[in-house]
Design a protein around this motif. Structure first.
Motif, PDB file in Angstrom:
ATOM      1  N   LEU A 123       0.828  -1.205   0.000  1.00 57.71           N
ATOM      2  CA  LEU A 123       0.000   0.000   0.000  1.00 57.71           C
ATOM      3  C   LEU A 123       0.861   1.252   0.000  1.00 57.71           C
ATOM      4  N   ASN A 124       1.963   1.230   0.745  1.00 51.27           N
ATOM      5  CA  ASN A 124       2.863   2.375   0.770  1.00 51.27           C
ATOM      6  C   ASN A 124       3.540   2.577  -0.576  1.00 51.27           C
ATOM      7  N   VAL A 125       3.840   1.484  -1.275  1.00 53.36           N
ATOM      8  CA  VAL A 125       4.393   1.602  -2.631  1.00 53.36           C
ATOM      9  C   VAL A 125       3.362   2.226  -3.560  1.00 53.36           C
ATOM     10  N   GLN A 126       2.112   1.817  -3.419  1.00 54.05           N
ATOM     11  CA  GLN A 126       1.046   2.376  -4.255  1.00 54.05           C
ATOM     12  C   GLN A 126       0.874   3.867  -3.984  1.00 54.05           C
ATOM     13  N   ARG A 127       1.060   4.284  -2.726  1.00 54.02           N
ATOM     14  CA  ARG A 127       0.892   5.699  -2.367  1.00 54.02           C
ATOM     15  C   ARG A 127       2.005   6.582  -2.943  1.00 54.02           C
ATOM     16  N   THR A 128       3.112   5.990  -3.354  1.00 54.87           N
ATOM     17  CA  THR A 128       4.194   6.787  -3.940  1.00 54.87           C
ATOM     18  C   THR A 128       3.817   7.355  -5.300  1.00 54.87           C
ATOM     19  N   GLY A 129       2.771   6.816  -5.921  1.00 53.63           N
ATOM     20  CA  GLY A 129       2.330   7.324  -7.212  1.00 53.63           C
ATOM     21  C   GLY A 129       2.983   6.641  -8.395  1.00 53.63           C
ATOM     22  N   LEU A 130       3.767   5.600  -8.160  1.00 55.26           N
ATOM     23  CA  LEU A 130       4.386   4.868  -9.264  1.00 55.26           C
ATOM     24  C   LEU A 130       3.316   4.095 -10.031  1.00 55.26           C
ATOM     25  N   HIS A 131       3.358   4.190 -11.336  1.00 55.27           N
ATOM     26  CA  HIS A 131       2.393   3.470 -12.161  1.00 55.27           C
ATOM     27  C   HIS A 131       3.000   2.127 -12.552  1.00 55.27           C
ATOM     28  N   LEU A 132       2.747   1.143 -11.714  1.00 59.76           N
ATOM     29  CA  LEU A 132       3.338  -0.175 -11.915  1.00 59.76           C
ATOM     30  C   LEU A 132       2.250  -1.174 -12.279  1.00 59.76           C
ATOM     31  N   PRO A 133       2.443  -1.937 -13.348  1.00 60.89           N
ATOM     32  CA  PRO A 133       1.472  -2.990 -13.665  1.00 60.89           C
ATOM     33  C   PRO A 133       1.565  -4.121 -12.650  1.00 60.89           C
ATOM     34  N   GLU A 134       0.423  -4.533 -12.157  1.00 58.96           N
ATOM     35  CA  GLU A 134       0.350  -5.638 -11.193  1.00 58.96           C
ATOM     36  C   GLU A 134       1.266  -5.384  -9.989  1.00 58.96           C
ATOM     37  N   TRP A 135       1.128  -4.199  -9.396  1.00 63.63           N
ATOM     38  CA  TRP A 135       1.969  -3.867  -8.245  1.00 63.63           C
ATOM     39  C   TRP A 135       1.682  -4.800  -7.066  1.00 63.63           C
ATOM     40  N   GLY A 136       0.510  -5.397  -7.046  1.00 65.71           N
ATOM     41  CA  GLY A 136       0.158  -6.294  -5.948  1.00 65.71           C
ATOM     42  C   GLY A 136       0.949  -7.588  -5.942  1.00 65.71           C
ATOM     43  N   THR A 137       1.643  -7.898  -7.042  1.00 63.91           N
ATOM     44  CA  THR A 137       2.428  -9.134  -7.120  1.00 63.91           C
ATOM     45  C   THR A 137       3.884  -8.928  -6.724  1.00 63.91           C
ATOM     46  N   LEU A 138       4.247  -7.731  -6.307  1.00 61.67           N
ATOM     47  CA  LEU A 138       5.633  -7.462  -5.924  1.00 61.67           C
ATOM     48  C   LEU A 138       6.032  -8.289  -4.706  1.00 61.67           C
ATOM     49  N   LYS A 139       7.278  -8.712  -4.682  1.00 64.29           N
ATOM     50  CA  LYS A 139       7.814  -9.378  -3.511  1.00 64.29           C
ATOM     51  C   LYS A 139       8.198  -8.341  -2.465  1.00 64.29           C
ATOM     52  N   ILE A 140       8.443  -8.791  -1.232  1.00 60.37           N
ATOM     53  CA  ILE A 140       8.758  -7.862  -0.156  1.00 60.37           C
ATOM     54  C   ILE A 140      10.025  -7.070  -0.473  1.00 60.37           C
ATOM     55  N   GLY A 141      11.059  -7.743  -0.952  1.00 60.50           N
ATOM     56  CA  GLY A 141      12.303  -7.054  -1.271  1.00 60.50           C
ATOM     57  C   GLY A 141      12.131  -6.030  -2.371  1.00 60.50           C
ATOM     58  N   GLU A 142      11.382  -6.380  -3.405  1.00 56.22           N
ATOM     59  CA  GLU A 142      11.120  -5.450  -4.501  1.00 56.22           C
ATOM     60  C   GLU A 142      10.365  -4.230  -4.005  1.00 56.22           C
ATOM     61  N   ALA A 143       9.323  -4.468  -3.203  1.00 58.50           N
ATOM     62  CA  ALA A 143       8.511  -3.361  -2.688  1.00 58.50           C
ATOM     63  C   ALA A 143       9.320  -2.451  -1.772  1.00 58.50           C
ATOM     64  N   ALA A 144      10.233  -3.030  -0.996  1.00 56.55           N
ATOM     65  CA  ALA A 144      11.039  -2.229  -0.075  1.00 56.55           C
ATOM     66  C   ALA A 144      11.905  -1.223  -0.829  1.00 56.55           C
ATOM     67  N   VAL A 145      12.500  -1.649  -1.946  1.00 60.61           N
ATOM     68  CA  VAL A 145      13.326  -0.733  -2.744  1.00 60.61           C
ATOM     69  C   VAL A 145      12.460   0.335  -3.413  1.00 60.61           C
ATOM     70  N   LEU A 146      11.345  -0.088  -4.011  1.00 56.09           N
ATOM     71  CA  LEU A 146      10.478   0.853  -4.703  1.00 56.09           C
ATOM     72  C   LEU A 146       9.820   1.843  -3.749  1.00 56.09           C
ATOM     73  N   ARG A 147       9.712   1.453  -2.489  1.00 59.33           N
ATOM     74  CA  ARG A 147       9.169   2.383  -1.485  1.00 59.33           C
ATOM     75  C   ARG A 147      10.020   3.641  -1.377  1.00 59.33           C
ATOM     76  N   PHE A 148      11.329   3.547  -1.688  1.00 55.27           N
ATOM     77  CA  PHE A 148      12.227   4.684  -1.517  1.00 55.27           C
ATOM     78  C   PHE A 148      12.527   5.409  -2.830  1.00 55.27           C
ATOM     79  N   VAL A 149      11.908   4.993  -3.919  1.00 56.28           N
ATOM     80  CA  VAL A 149      12.215   5.608  -5.218  1.00 56.28           C
ATOM     81  C   VAL A 149      11.899   7.102  -5.222  1.00 56.28           C
ATOM     82  N   LYS A 150      10.799   7.484  -4.590  1.00 56.91           N
ATOM     83  CA  LYS A 150      10.409   8.890  -4.565  1.00 56.91           C
ATOM     84  C   LYS A 150      11.258   9.716  -3.601  1.00 56.91           C
ATOM     85  N   SER A 151      12.090   9.058  -2.798  1.00 58.99           N
ATOM     86  CA  SER A 151      12.956   9.784  -1.857  1.00 58.99           C
ATOM     87  C   SER A 151      14.256  10.231  -2.504  1.00 58.99           C
TER      88      SER A 151
END
Length: 288
Positions: A123-151
């Motif tokens: 959910l936090n990755v989704q709140r970053t505003g990234l337009h990712l196809p099938e973001w719900g299928t991300l693994k924990i490690g993938e989501a953790a990195v993408l969580r910081f992309v906007k930082s």
């Protein structure tokens, strides 16, 4: 520590006793729970210490953003009773609260995220505003990195280990104009990479290696034989790839990987260990 003879700090020790300090820290509240309804309390499991977390994080976000950053997981030691406690093997303190941390090469914490579960992280990755196809299928490690992309800014290069690295994550970072360097699990190496097998490298002896580079020269993967098979990758950011003077910078980047070590972040860990964990004790004693 403040009250022991060898490490005594008079400013604190003279102001209060150790037992009084324990009573205060066990009774301290940093948030008025009456301001939240039941649904809000359930959605944020760290709501009791959220003001403290937001205060620390806001100052981290004010720091300058370097070109090279590292993402890793950190454990705040905690052996009490809470369903948020995680077990992470091969850590100095394997039991405790897990935090994903974004840090600079000199150890400054630039951003962090308390782990409350995979669903909350997605959910936090989704709140970053990234337009990712099938973001719900991300693994924990993938989501953790993408969580910081906007930082960080476009063109930033990430460093992270095999827990985070997947071909899917590298493709996403490449589409965002960002780079990455680190290690990868053997079963995640793309089948298109025609590299020497582990047995072939063993026959060649310790120190033998093989490398494959993608046609656009933006991605390379290397396997080498040390005491065991090691797999490393490098994804060059779009800005570096298009820079005419990038060859020397890329060389310096790879020569300097040893300085960009991943691991615990002592300053943040000491602050949150002393304060946040004490506030996690739900039976709060009222001050008289």
């Amino acid at each position: 520590m403040y009250w022991q003879k060898k490490t005594r700090i008079s400013v604190i020790a003279d102001a209060m006793s150790r037992d009084m300090f324990s009573v205060i820290i066990a009774s301290l509240k940093v948030f008025d729970e009456s301001l939240l309804n039941a649904a809000q309390r359930k959605s944020d499991r760290f709501h009791k210490i959220r003001p403290l977390i937001d205060c620390v994080r806001s100052r981290c976000l004010e720091l300058d953003r370097p070109q090279y950053v590292s993402v890793d997981e950190m454990i705040i030691p905690f052996t009490g009773r809470t369903h948020l406690k995680q077990f992470t093997p091969r850590k100095p303190n394997p039991h405790g609260l897990k935090i994903f941390v974004l840090a600079s090469s000199d150890g400054q914490v630039l951003d962090f995220e308390f782990f409350q579960g995979k669903e909350d992280l997605l959910l936090n990755v989704q709140r970053t505003g990234l337009h990712l196809p099938e973001w719900g299928t991300l693994k924990i490690g993938e989501a953790a990195v993408l969580r910081f992309v906007k930082s960080v800014s476009r063109g930033t290069s990430f460093f992270f280990d095999r827990f985070f690295a997947t071909p899917k994550l590298l493709e996403i970072l490449s589409s965002l104009g960002m780079g990455a360097t680190g290690t990868m699990k053997k079963n995640l190496v793309p089948k298109q990479c025609r590299l020497k097998t582990e047995n072939q490298l063993k026959r060649s002896g310790r120190g033998s290696s093989d490398c494959a580079v993608r046609d656009d020269s933006a991605f390379c993967i290397t396997v080498c034989m040390d005491f065991k098979l090691e797999i490393a990758y490098s994804l060059i950011s779009e800005e570096v790839l298009n820079d005419d003077n990038s060859e020397s910078e890329i060389s310096e980047e790879h020569d300097d990987i040893s300085r960009k070590e991943q691991g615990p972040f002592p300053l943040l860990q000491s602050v949150l260990t002393v304060h946040a964990i004490c506030l996690m004790h739900y039976p709060l004693m009222p001050l008289e």
